[in-house]
Design a protein around this motif. Structure first.
Motif, PDB file in Angstrom:
ATOM      1  N   MET A 192      81.371  26.286 -40.719  1.00 27.06           N
ATOM      2  CA  MET A 192      80.147  25.727 -40.147  1.00 27.06           C
ATOM      3  C   MET A 192      80.131  25.915 -38.636  1.00 27.06           C
ATOM      4  O   MET A 192      81.138  26.273 -38.026  1.00 27.06           O
ATOM      5  N   GLU A 193      78.957  25.679 -38.039  1.00 27.70           N
ATOM      6  CA  GLU A 193      78.793  25.724 -36.587  1.00 27.70           C
ATOM      7  C   GLU A 193      79.298  24.395 -36.013  1.00 27.70           C
ATOM      8  O   GLU A 193      78.634  23.370 -36.104  1.00 27.70           O
ATOM      9  N   ARG A 194      80.471  24.401 -35.415  1.00 31.87           N
ATOM     10  CA  ARG A 194      81.126  23.162 -35.033  1.00 31.87           C
ATOM     11  C   ARG A 194      80.457  22.389 -33.893  1.00 31.87           C
ATOM     12  O   ARG A 194      80.641  21.175 -33.776  1.00 31.87           O
ATOM     13  N   PRO A 195      79.664  23.017 -32.993  1.00 26.47           N
ATOM     14  CA  PRO A 195      79.038  22.215 -31.936  1.00 26.47           C
ATOM     15  C   PRO A 195      78.247  21.025 -32.447  1.00 26.47           C
ATOM     16  O   PRO A 195      78.119  20.012 -31.749  1.00 26.47           O
ATOM     17  N   ALA A 196      77.727  21.110 -33.671  1.00 28.80           N
ATOM     18  CA  ALA A 196      76.946  20.000 -34.219  1.00 28.80           C
ATOM     19  C   ALA A 196      77.789  18.750 -34.409  1.00 28.80           C
ATOM     20  O   ALA A 196      77.269  17.628 -34.434  1.00 28.80           O
ATOM     21  N   VAL A 197      79.109  18.910 -34.541  1.00 26.09           N
ATOM     22  CA  VAL A 197      79.981  17.774 -34.852  1.00 26.09           C
ATOM     23  C   VAL A 197      79.940  16.724 -33.751  1.00 26.09           C
ATOM     24  O   VAL A 197      79.935  15.523 -34.019  1.00 26.09           O
ATOM     25  N   SER A 198      79.934  17.157 -32.484  1.00 28.60           N
ATOM     26  CA  SER A 198      79.961  16.201 -31.381  1.00 28.60           C
ATOM     27  C   SER A 198      78.572  15.919 -30.821  1.00 28.60           C
ATOM     28  O   SER A 198      78.441  15.243 -29.808  1.00 28.60           O
ATOM     29  N   LYS A 199      77.543  16.411 -31.490  1.00 32.26           N
ATOM     30  CA  LYS A 199      76.179  16.217 -30.988  1.00 32.26           C
ATOM     31  C   LYS A 199      75.302  15.632 -32.094  1.00 32.26           C
ATOM     32  O   LYS A 199      75.334  14.432 -32.349  1.00 32.26           O
ATOM     33  N   GLY A 200      74.528  16.459 -32.763  1.00 34.12           N
ATOM     34  CA  GLY A 200      73.552  15.967 -33.726  1.00 34.12           C
ATOM     35  C   GLY A 200      74.131  15.170 -34.870  1.00 34.12           C
ATOM     36  O   GLY A 200      73.496  14.234 -35.364  1.00 34.12           O
ATOM     37  N   VAL A 218      94.245  33.765 -20.628  1.00 38.33           N
ATOM     38  CA  VAL A 218      92.845  33.367 -20.709  1.00 38.33           C
ATOM     39  C   VAL A 218      92.660  32.607 -22.011  1.00 38.33           C
ATOM     40  O   VAL A 218      92.821  33.161 -23.100  1.00 38.33           O
ATOM     41  N   LYS A 219      92.345  31.328 -21.903  1.00 41.57           N
ATOM     42  CA  LYS A 219      92.146  30.470 -23.082  1.00 41.57           C
ATOM     43  C   LYS A 219      90.825  29.744 -22.899  1.00 41.57           C
ATOM     44  O   LYS A 219      90.734  28.736 -22.221  1.00 41.57           O
ATOM     45  N   THR A 220      89.757  30.279 -23.504  1.00 43.88           N
ATOM     46  CA  THR A 220      88.438  29.712 -23.300  1.00 43.88           C
ATOM     47  C   THR A 220      88.204  28.500 -24.187  1.00 43.88           C
ATOM     48  O   THR A 220      87.665  27.494 -23.758  1.00 43.88           O
ATOM     49  N   GLY A 221      88.576  28.565 -25.474  1.00 44.07           N
ATOM     50  CA  GLY A 221      88.413  27.432 -26.364  1.00 44.07           C
ATOM     51  C   GLY A 221      86.970  27.023 -26.572  1.00 44.07           C
ATOM     52  O   GLY A 221      86.650  25.840 -26.571  1.00 44.07           O
ATOM     53  N   HIS A 222      86.093  27.978 -26.769  1.00 40.62           N
ATOM     54  CA  HIS A 222      84.672  27.675 -26.919  1.00 40.62           C
ATOM     55  C   HIS A 222      84.115  28.477 -28.084  1.00 40.62           C
ATOM     56  O   HIS A 222      84.612  29.562 -28.406  1.00 40.62           O
ATOM     57  N   VAL A 223      83.069  27.953 -28.704  1.00 37.47           N
ATOM     58  CA  VAL A 223      82.494  28.603 -29.876  1.00 37.47           C
ATOM     59  C   VAL A 223      82.015  30.018 -29.563  1.00 37.47           C
ATOM     60  O   VAL A 223      82.107  30.924 -30.406  1.00 37.47           O
ATOM     61  N   ASP A 224      81.518  30.233 -28.351  1.00 38.61           N
ATOM     62  CA  ASP A 224      81.053  31.573 -27.995  1.00 38.61           C
ATOM     63  C   ASP A 224      82.207  32.575 -28.017  1.00 38.61           C
ATOM     64  O   ASP A 224      82.044  33.703 -28.503  1.00 38.61           O
ATOM     65  N   ALA A 225      83.370  32.167 -27.512  1.00 34.69           N
ATOM     66  CA  ALA A 225      84.537  33.054 -27.537  1.00 34.69           C
ATOM     67  C   ALA A 225      84.966  33.333 -28.970  1.00 34.69           C
ATOM     68  O   ALA A 225      85.345  34.462 -29.311  1.00 34.69           O
ATOM     69  N   ALA A 226      84.916  32.314 -29.834  1.00 35.56           N
ATOM     70  CA  ALA A 226      85.293  32.509 -31.240  1.00 35.56           C
ATOM     71  C   ALA A 226      84.393  33.546 -31.907  1.00 35.56           C
ATOM     72  O   ALA A 226      84.856  34.420 -32.651  1.00 35.56           O
ATOM     73  N   ARG A 227      83.107  33.462 -31.637  1.00 39.64           N
ATOM     74  CA  ARG A 227      82.169  34.418 -32.233  1.00 39.64           C
ATOM     75  C   ARG A 227      82.467  35.839 -31.777  1.00 39.64           C
ATOM     76  O   ARG A 227      82.492  36.781 -32.582  1.00 39.64           O
ATOM     77  N   LYS A 228      82.697  36.002 -30.480  1.00 35.22           N
ATOM     78  CA  LYS A 228      82.900  37.352 -29.949  1.00 35.22           C
ATOM     79  C   LYS A 228      84.256  37.922 -30.345  1.00 35.22           C
ATOM     80  O   LYS A 228      84.375  39.129 -30.591  1.00 35.22           O
ATOM     81  N   TYR A 243      83.293  32.441 -20.815  1.00 35.77           N
ATOM     82  CA  TYR A 243      81.987  31.790 -20.794  1.00 35.77           C
ATOM     83  C   TYR A 243      82.023  30.546 -21.659  1.00 35.77           C
ATOM     84  O   TYR A 243      82.610  30.545 -22.733  1.00 35.77           O
ATOM     85  N   PHE A 244      81.456  29.469 -21.198  1.00 38.49           N
ATOM     86  CA  PHE A 244      81.266  28.312 -22.053  1.00 38.49           C
ATOM     87  C   PHE A 244      80.067  27.519 -21.551  1.00 38.49           C
ATOM     88  O   PHE A 244      79.586  27.714 -20.426  1.00 38.49           O
ATOM     89  N   TYR A 245      79.578  26.650 -22.394  1.00 40.36           N
ATOM     90  CA  TYR A 245      78.411  25.846 -22.045  1.00 40.36           C
ATOM     91  C   TYR A 245      78.559  24.486 -22.701  1.00 40.36           C
ATOM     92  O   TYR A 245      79.359  24.289 -23.620  1.00 40.36           O
ATOM     93  N   SER A 246      77.797  23.541 -22.215  1.00 47.58           N
ATOM     94  CA  SER A 246      77.808  22.205 -22.795  1.00 47.58           C
ATOM     95  C   SER A 246      76.456  21.570 -22.549  1.00 47.58           C
ATOM     96  O   SER A 246      75.790  21.860 -21.559  1.00 47.58           O
ATOM     97  N   SER A 247      76.046  20.717 -23.474  1.00 48.60           N
ATOM     98  CA  SER A 247      74.819  19.941 -23.292  1.00 48.60           C
ATOM     99  C   SER A 247      75.153  18.480 -23.527  1.00 48.60           C
ATOM    100  O   SER A 247      76.004  18.152 -24.352  1.00 48.60           O
TER     101      SER A 247
END
Length: 591
Positions: free
Chosen positions: A31-39, A380-390, A413-417
């Motif tokens: 699954m898309e894990r960003p949803a876990v800590s948000k929606g 280099v350890k980004t630990g972000h969903v974007d890095a996992a995808r790429k 690259y990483f982002y947060s909302s």
């Protein structure tokens, strides 16, 4: 999941198969894990926590494209060459024979192996258990329909981390828990422990969506994302952290306990007189001892946390009551089952090269479990969903006959909302040790009608005066699209103070705006801003405000302003400045 999506179209033509081994149930495919800590922390959005609801039509499974349909369990069943084996773990790997031993005892041989075991939420000593598999974390508490077997277990006094939808379900149950007599008399706050991305997102999500619940954040450092103790730099500086913290405090009543670490859970059976924290919401202070009577019977694991002051080891028995506790104190890679058979970097992350290859041939690692190490040894350890995808897309190419190309070398690259605040940022490049953070557009944000209208950026300048990273808060899509080019330009800035005076559009449009010209023989880049020259001059004055500098300090003064003279040039300069041989130089003469 991303790897399966990217490699599936080639499997049939190349007569290859892909077996995905996962500890999650068969109904919980990637699954898309960003949803876990948000929606998924919004109580009403049960469909984001339960893949069984409405046949998972709204569940955030991995998408087939940016705006395409999702990949539910049926996708893995119907896609030729792909098999998803859920509720299964790998117990060991024999890399010589290329054989996995599964939890069922069944051996599986492989041609190529991709390790994407991710990481788990770190637990503090004595503050809950760590687990790396669904069975370890949730089998006793969540049934096959993804319903909690006993919601009261995850109510008052419960302890939480946040990593998957099982964690989300338990956390929402704690948010919704009411007292046995339906009378709301517990006004203790939800305590969030941690100063990183997850702690910040979870605190904001709960505070903004559950207005009747109070939130207190415990930070061992002074600010969110503001670096570690001992001067270790962070993603934010104080100015940036306070921008977000003040929004959370003013709009949702979030309170902050700064400079405290958790030493343990406050047992439910302990009552008595203890010091606690109270006072200004932005910076809680230690109180005198106060009486805490017997804990209500509905509290389970604890009645709060025990704190110590990180700056005073003797100040170590402060009690902070909590409705329940959430820990967001970092992660640990799920790599222990591999032993020492693969090279690792500090923290246990698997060492990979630019093609995501580990130290063993035909074995790759992607996502949170991997750390890329360049030829110069930089990790280099980004630990972000974007890095996992790429990384997944690159390895998918490596595993096909076409190959992965020239190597995975994306700009970090990483982002947060931050839910409820309508705020978010995007970051490209590097930050950390040796970097000076220069913000543009952040000064005076308090005067704005809405903080969500404030656009600002932070530029990360290394010790060689090169812009190596940039963070943009809010901003238009056009501005966001320019961020990678700013970092890739590797622009040198002649002065961070001059950078601070530029407009955001000027720097985004021309990163080389402040790049100094090449020097000829005997030339140097002189500082011409009178205020900055005066500031430098004042540091060398015989007495503060006297207006003159002793001639012996002038070489250091000139060097601080950019001069690069040899001995002869320095001698000539001093002779010109002190032609009367009095040993002093006034500011007017120097300017």
């Amino acid at each position: 999941g991303y790897l399966a999506r990217d490699i599936a179209p080639t499997l049939a033509a190349e007569q290859k198969t892909l077996l995905i081994i996962s500890s999650a149930p068969n109904s919980l495919t990637p699954m898309e894990r960003p949803a876990v800590s948000k929606g998924s922390l919004i109580p009403a959005m049960t469909f984001l926590r339960n893949p069984m609801e409405d046949d998972g039509k709204k569940f955030p499974y991995v998408c087939k494209g940016a705006d395409g349909p999702t990949m539910p369990p049926s996708w893995y069943e119907e896609t030729e060459g792909v098999t998803f084996m859920g509720s299964t773990t790998c117990q060991s790997v024999d890399f010589d024979s290329k054989t996995l031993t599964l939890s069922s005892g069944e051996p599986v041989t492989f041609g190529k192996l991709v390790i994407a075991t991710g990481s788990r939420a770190r637990a503090l000593d004595g503050c809950g258990a760590e687990g790396s598999t669904w069975d370890e974390l949730h089998s006793e508490d969540i049934d096959e329909q993804f319903q909690l077997k006993d919601k009261n277990k995850w109510g008052f006094g419960s302890c939480h981390t946040i990593r998957d939808v099982g964690d989300s379900a338990k956390l929402v149950a704690a948010m919704e828990r009411v007292e046995d007599d339906d009378q709301e008399t517990c006004y203790w706050p939800i305590v969030v422990v941690g100063g990183g991305f997850i702690a910040m997102e979870v605190a904001a999500s709960i505070a903004s969506k559950a207005e009747d619940l109070h939130v207190t954040v415990v930070l061992s450092n002074e600010h969110f994302l503001g670096g570690g103790r001992g001067g270790k730099p962070g993603v934010f500086n104080k100015e940036m952290s306070e921008f977000y913290e003040r929004q959370m405090c003013q709009r949702f009543g979030v309170r902050f306990a700064r400079g405290y670490s958790v030493t343990g859970l406050w047992p439910t059976e302990e009552a008595g007189r203890y010091c606690s924290l109270d006072g200004p919401a932005m910076d809680l202070k230690k109180t005198r001892e106060r009486q805490f009577d017997a804990c209500p019977k509905q509290f389970t694991d604890c009645r709060g946390v025990i704190l110590k002051n990180v700056n005073d080891e003797t100040d170590n028995d402060i009690r902070l009551p909590a409705r329940f506790v959430i820990f967001g104190v970092g992660e640990k890679p799920n790599s222990e089952f591999l032993g020492d058979s693969l090279a690792k970097v500090e923290g246990g992350y698997l060492k990979v090269n630019e093609n995501c290859q580990t130290s063993v041939p035909d074995v790759y690692a992607i996502g949170d479990v991997a750390a890329m190490v360049g030829e110069d040894g930089e990790v280099v350890k980004t630990g972000h969903v974007d890095a996992a995808r790429k990384m997944a897309a690159h390895v998918a190419g490596e595993l096909t006959s076409e190959g992965g190309g020239s190597g995975y070398a994306e700009t970090p690259y990483f982002y947060s909302s931050v839910m409820g605040l309508d705020l978010g940022w995007k970051f490209y490049g590097k930050c950390g040790e040796g970097c000076t953070i220069v913000t543009i557009g952040l000064t005076g944000w308090e005067a704005a009608e809405k903080a969500s209208d404030v656009v600002w950026a932070a530029f990360y300048v290394n010790s060689d005066n090169v812009i190596v990273g940039v963070l943009l808060n809010n901003g238009t899509d056009e501005m966001k699209a320019k961020l990678p080019a700013v970092v890739e330009a590797k622009a040198v800035v002649i002065s961070t103070k001059k950078l601070k005076k530029c407009t955001l559009d000027e720097v985004l449009d021309n990163p080389h705006l402040l790049t100094p010209s090449e020097l000829g023989l005997g030339e140097f880049h002189a500082e011409t801003d009178e205020d900055e020259v005066k500031e430098a001059f004042s540091k060398y004055e015989r007495e503060p405000g006297c207006g003159f500098v002793e001639i012996r300090h002038v070489p250091d003064l000139m060097t601080s302003l950019g001069a690069n003279f040899d001995d002869v040039e320095t001698k000539d300069a001093l002779a010109a400045l002190d032609d009367r041989k009095v040993g002093l130089v006034t500011f007017e003469a120097f300017l």
